[in-house]
Design an enzyme around this catalytic site. Structure first.
Site, short mmCIF file in Angstrom:
data_model
loop_
_atom_site.label_atom_id
_atom_site.label_comp_id
_atom_site.label_asym_id
_atom_site.label_seq_id
_atom_site.Cartn_x
_atom_site.Cartn_y
_atom_site.Cartn_z
N SER A 185 0.81 -1.21 0.00
CA SER A 185 0.00 0.00 0.00
C SER A 185 0.85 1.27 0.00
O SER A 185 0.32 2.38 -0.13
CB SER A 185 -0.94 0.00 1.20
OG SER A 185 -0.20 0.16 2.39
N LYS B 254 -6.06 4.64 8.32
CA LYS B 254 -4.94 5.40 7.80
C LYS B 254 -5.26 6.89 7.74
O LYS B 254 -4.45 7.74 8.15
CB LYS B 254 -4.55 4.89 6.40
CG LYS B 254 -3.84 3.54 6.42
CD LYS B 254 -3.62 3.01 5.04
CE LYS B 254 -2.81 1.72 5.10
NZ LYS B 254 -2.70 1.06 3.80
#
Lengths: 800, 290
Positions: free
Chosen positions: A652, A695
């Protein structure tokens, strides 16, 4: 120019239905949501009566697997007949092998009571009969007859001895004949004075008498045997008279039950066979209750039965959940008791297991618990394969115990087994245990989540109301229910789905009710739900708080303002137990002259996982595909997660790493007010990642604690827009324009946001325009190539 | 009321002539219980029958064994050894019985003719206890001759028979002798059986004393059973008839009543199917004093 997402794009609302909340009491009950496939499988499995159609219910913890299955099982069980009672009784021809008897439901208890009463009556009747004058007289006659015969021969011998001046004496050693004179035994001295003829005569007489006595005495054992047989016949007659009536009473009560009548026939024979032993038993306890008999003389225990399964009080087939599926609790056990230093057992110490209790019905077991119990899985398989329950001790099955024990007759098994487990367990069993597929042919796969729709939202709201009712929680208003639905979507990590792991939702309901009580409110509102979520987050928030503290104190370097070349804020998500949180990570890239290698420092020091390395290789490939088609890349680049000491995995951060590398090559600074997450493809597309909400919230919290600055925000993949279910603190900041969330689909879009420069497209000359970001990258790479060629020429000249 | 011996003093010594017969063992048990109740000493002795030793020393005698009827040689040595083994076994039995009841005891072995030895020793005792076989007395066994001893012993005699069933009451047939009534009370309590009194008419029975004993018995909380005082019996037939109706298990009877009945102790025992018989020595002067 890419625009940030609007509040309406990120805010979650139950907008598919206006009013998902019904007043309490109006909603349906027994709601099973989103498990159509699983329910079909259960119904199929329950209807299939053939061998091996047992069920394995697989799915995540907390999806209500057990409750759902139990509901359906109870419904099915109510339609089925009550299974029979089961008893164990003595096998009089082999006491070590008790026999099992199957009786109509409720008849077992009656049989047990009757047999307790029978033993009481038996003892009483025998005692009375054998103490009666009639019996005593008859017995005395037999015994006296025997004694008289004995006495008679002794008397005759005495008379005969007396006639020839001898006396018969009974000494401690035996009978002896001695000569007498004037009524006194002849002394040795007097004997010595006799003539040899007289001595010989006495010797002859004694020898003759001894031989006669010997012959006479040898008849005694025969007489004794005859007397014993007579007494035995008398005892049998007396016992038959005493027992016939009380056995007849029991027989009458169980007319037509052949198995009981047959048992009573055997029992009567056994009593007659052991009547001498029974009447020699000195005392029985004060009889009446079965326990007293069981505590009494062990002999009488053989006439009692052990009712192991009593279905008398049930009105449906049994549904049993065995919470502790040990070997013994599953197939039953034979207990022992210590008596005089030895271990003793009998049929009354046979204890039923879960298979007995569930026989004729359903048995649910958690697969993990079953598999972690020694020999339990093997025992269950053995029972299912043989279709019978054979009770034996584990120690005996392992050959570790040699104490004499019982071998009870196995009981036929007719139980549907339902194992409940996770997918991993199912897969492992399916792969490695060849018996598993034969025995558990029906997989019941429970969904983890359900799609948000008008119907499911309504059903979910109804499910919440049912939980509130069953938990006796205070009323939840509409706003609270909506907020819980939002939580359910967040738990599913998808704004278009609701989680079906209802355990966490149920916890939230309870904790929200608690917050309402603390607030002294009248009903639970959305603010209580939010407070409960925050409180839980706070309880588990020590580690993320420490991380933010380290960032704010400069121990972990994260810039949230300014522009820097080759440095970018990546986003990672960590999970420690049930704590999941996101945080920014500084990623830096450095370049130099080289042969086109991209060095992943994490991989070099073995802190990078394989997926991370794959991401780096993909981004290298992406850069080569744009800039290295016509010429080699004459650089050597290195990438690193700054201050990462615990290992990195996942792809990611590959978009962030690509942007940092390109920034380093182009010498174009990156805005540090932004953080980015996304996985890169070789074509430069930004692909979906996991943990997007955590996140975003992680970077927001860092910025927020420092004080939000204009333009701060996060770049996420477009594909992750559907996963956005953000906490109010973030969505409110977005609403107020204090924080931005950009959704991008390509690296070019990300670069534009991060650098303010257009990435650029190749012109007709095949080159990127000079003022674009890619143009700058291209120029720099050409410079590297020229310098490398120049260096190569110099080296060649030196060698020449 | 304190139980008394026939001498009028509290009982101090109960003599038991013991052999290995069941009846003798029963006599030991009964005597031990009495000794415990009367706080008396239990004196047990075993007689090595002189006739057996003499027979064993003859060169022509052998043994026909009880088990198997085998003919085996007999010697004085083997006879002496059998006496020793038997005495040890009996001593152990006495020790166990006495220890269980916590009574003082002693055990002795003597040689001679049984009846003579018993009569020699009984002089210093208050009660003589012995067993009586239910078998017909066809043999010259080591058992004492109960009839003869009961007649000749200068003290009360307890004769215990070997029976398989024990259920009859304790019956006292007496003119009112304290020793008889109190022994009856003792046995009633020890054996946990009802006590019945049959007052005998010989002149005038000491009913006042009987009443006193009865009251003591009734007041004794350790006696579980009640008690029946029967009507007075005065002649042989009446006494025998009443006794038969009472079906006693244990009978305590005055010695002069035994004479009146004109039956030997063995005959009384067999006639009434007794487990035990206690003959109370006649001491008219002491009865009056008591």
């Amino acid at each position: 120019m890419i625009k940030p997402l609007t509040f309406s794009e990120i805010a979650w609302s139950c907008d598919v239905v206006d009013d998902p909340v019904r007043p309490q009491g109006e909603g349906p009950t027994d709601i099973i949501l989103g498990q159509d496939r699983a329910i079909q499988a259960i119904n199929f499995g329950l209807k299939m009566s053939d061998d091996g159609y047992n069920l394995f219910v697989l799915g995540r913890e907390g999806t209500g697997r057990r409750a759902t299955v139990e509901k359906i099982l109870n419904r099915e069980a109510a339609q089925r007949d009550v299974p029979p009672d089961w008893c164990y009784y003595s096998n009089f021809s082999a006491l070590r092998e008790p026999l099992a008897i199957q009786l109509e439901p409720g008849l077992g208890k009656s049989f047990e009571d009757q047999m307790s009463k029978f033993v009481y009556d038996l003892n009483d009747a025998l005692k009375t009969s054998f103490q009666s004058n009639e019996y005593r007289t008859q017995r005395q006659v037999v015994e006296e007859e025997f004694k008289e015969k004995q006495d008679q021969i002794i008397h005759e011998m005495e008379q005969a001895a007396s006639a020839i001046d001898l006396v018969l004496m009974r000494t401690p050693l035996g009978f002896t004949f001695a000569p007498v004179k004037n009524g006194e035994v002849l002394s040795p001295e007097a004997f010595q004075q006799l003539s040899p003829e007289a001595k010989n005569e006495i010797t002859e007489k004694i020898k003759r008498m001894e031989t006669e006595l010997q012959h006479a005495l040898r008849q005694v054992p025969g007489w004794a045997q005859e007397a014993r047989e007579k007494v035995q016949r008398l005892n049998r007659r007396t016992a038959t008279f005493a027992v016939d009536y009380i056995i007849g009473t029991v027989r009458e009560k169980f007319q037509g039950v052949e198995s009981i009548l047959s048992f009573l026939d055997d029992l009567q024979q056994d009593i007659l066979k052991h009547v001498e032993l029974i009447i020699s038993i000195p005392e029985m306890p004060t009889l009446g209750p079965q326990d007293a008999i069981l505590d009494g003389h062990p002999f009488f225990r053989r006439y009692l039965i052990n009712l192991i399964i009593d279905q008398g009080s049930n009105d449906s087939a049994p549904v049993v959940f065995e919470d502790e599926p040990t070997f013994e609790r599953l197939i039953g056990t034979i207990e022992h008791r210590a008596e005089m230093g030895t271990l003793q057992t009998d049929l009354h110490l046979i204890r039923p297991g879960a298979l007995h209790r569930a026989n004729g019905g359903y048995l649910m077991i958690e697969a993990r618990k079953l598999l972690t119990q020694p020999m339990a899985w093997e025992a269950l398989k053995r029972a299912l394969l043989s279709r019978e329950i054979r009770i034996e001790s584990m120690a005996r099955a392992l050959g570790m115990m040699t104490t004499i024990s019982l071998e009870p007759q196995p009981i036929p098994l007719d139980t549907k087994i339902i194992l409940i487990g996770d997918r991993m367990t199912y897969t492992l069993l399916d792969t490695y245990d060849p018996d598993f597929r034969r025995l558990f042919k029906v997989a019941v796969d429970f969904e983890d989540d359900v799609k948000v729709s008008e119907e499911t939202s309504q059903s979910y709201a109804d499910l919440l109301q049912e939980m509130i009712r069953s938990e006796k929680l205070p009323e939840f208003d509409r706003s609270a229910i909506n907020r819980v639905l939002q939580f359910a979507a967040r738990e599913a990590d998808d704004r278009q789905k609701y989680t079906l792991q209802v355990d966490s939702v149920q916890d939230l309901l309870r904790e929200s009710a608690f917050c309402m009580t603390e607030r002294k409110g009248k009903s639970v509102e959305a603010l209580d739900v939010v407070a409960a979520i925050q409180a839980k987050s706070n309880r588990l928030g020590r580690i993320p708080a420490r991380q933010r503290e380290a960032i704010n104190e400069g121990l972990i370097d994260i810039d949230t303002t300014g522009q820097i070349v080759g440095q970018i804020n990546g986003l990672s998500v960590s999970q420690i137990g049930s704590i999941v949180f996101g945080r920014p990570n500084r990623i830096t890239a450095r370049i130099g002259l080289g042969k086109g290698e991209v060095v992943d420092i994490e991989r070099e020091v073995e802190l990078g996982g394989p997926i991370h390395s794959k991401g780096v290789l993909i981004l290298s490939s992406f850069i080569r595909s744009i800039f290295g088609i016509d010429q080699p890349l004459s650089l050597r680049a290195s990438l690193v997660f700054e201050q990462s000491y615990g290992g990195v995995d996942g792809d990611s951060a590959s978009v962030a790493e690509a942007c940092a590398l390109l920034s380093a090559i182009a010498e174009v600074p990156i805005q540090q007010k932004m953080a980015i997450t996304g996985a890169i493809s070789q074509a430069g597309q930004v692909q979906a990642i996991g943990g997007v909400n955590e996140k975003i919230e992680g970077f927001f919290d860092v910025c927020n604690e420092r004080g939000l600055a204009p333009g701060q925000g996060v770049i996420i993949p477009v594909a992750n827009k559907r996963h956005l279910v953000l906490d109010e603190r973030v969505s409110d900041a977005v609403k107020e324009g204090k924080f931005n969330i950009y959704a991008v689909s390509s690296v070019e879009e990300a670069i534009q946001i991060l650098t303010g420069l257009d990435a650029g497209t190749r012109g007709t000359d095949g080159c990127f325009p000079e003022r674009t970001f890619f143009g700058k990258v291209e120029r720099r790479l050409l410079d590297f190539e020229k310098r490398r060629k120049a260096l190569a020429a110099e080296v060649h000249e030196d060698k020449s | 009321m304190t139980p008394q011996s026939s001498s009028g003093k509290p009982a101090r010594r109960i003599l038991v002539a013991l052999n290995e017969s069941h009846s003798s063992g029963n006599a030991l048990e009964a005597a031990a219980k009495l000794a415990s109740d009367l706080s008396a000493e239990l004196c047990v002795f075993f007689v090595e029958e002189e006739d057996f030793v003499r027979a064993a020393s003859l060169p022509v005698t052998s043994i026909v064994t009880y088990l198997g009827a085998e003919i085996e040689p007999l010697s004085t040595h083997s006879m002496a050894r059998s006496f020793k083994v038997r005495a040890q076994s009996l001593q152990l039995r006495v020790a166990q019985t006495a220890t269980k009841l916590q009574i003082p005891w002693n055990f002795s072995v003597c040689k001679g003719l049984v009846a003579n030895e018993i009569l020699q020793k009984v002089g210093a005792s208050d009660i003589l206890a012995m067993g009586m076989s239910t078998r017909k007395k066809l043999l010259r066994e080591s058992d004492p001759c109960a009839n003869a001893l009961a007649e000749r012993a200068p003290c009360s005699v307890l004769i215990v028979r070997q029976t398989e069933h024990s259920h009859g009451d304790v019956v006292v047939a007496s003119k009112g002798r304290s020793e008889a009534v109190s022994l009856g009370r003792m046995l009633s309590r020890s054996l946990n059986r009802p006590l019945r009194i049959l007052p005998l008419q010989d002149g005038r029975p000491d009913l006042e004393n009987i009443e006193r004993e009865l009251q003591a018995h009734m007041a004794d909380s350790t006696t579980r059973h009640g008690m029946v005082l029967n009507t007075v019996a005065d002649d042989r037939e009446a006494i025998l008839g009443r006794l038969k109706r009472l079906s006693p298990g244990f009978l305590i009877i005055d010695k002069d009543a035994v004479v009146l009945l004109n039956l030997t102790p063995e005959e009384i025992t067999n006639e009434l199917g007794l487990e035990g018989l206690v003959i109370i020595e006649n001491r008219p002067a002491e009865v009056a004093a008591a």
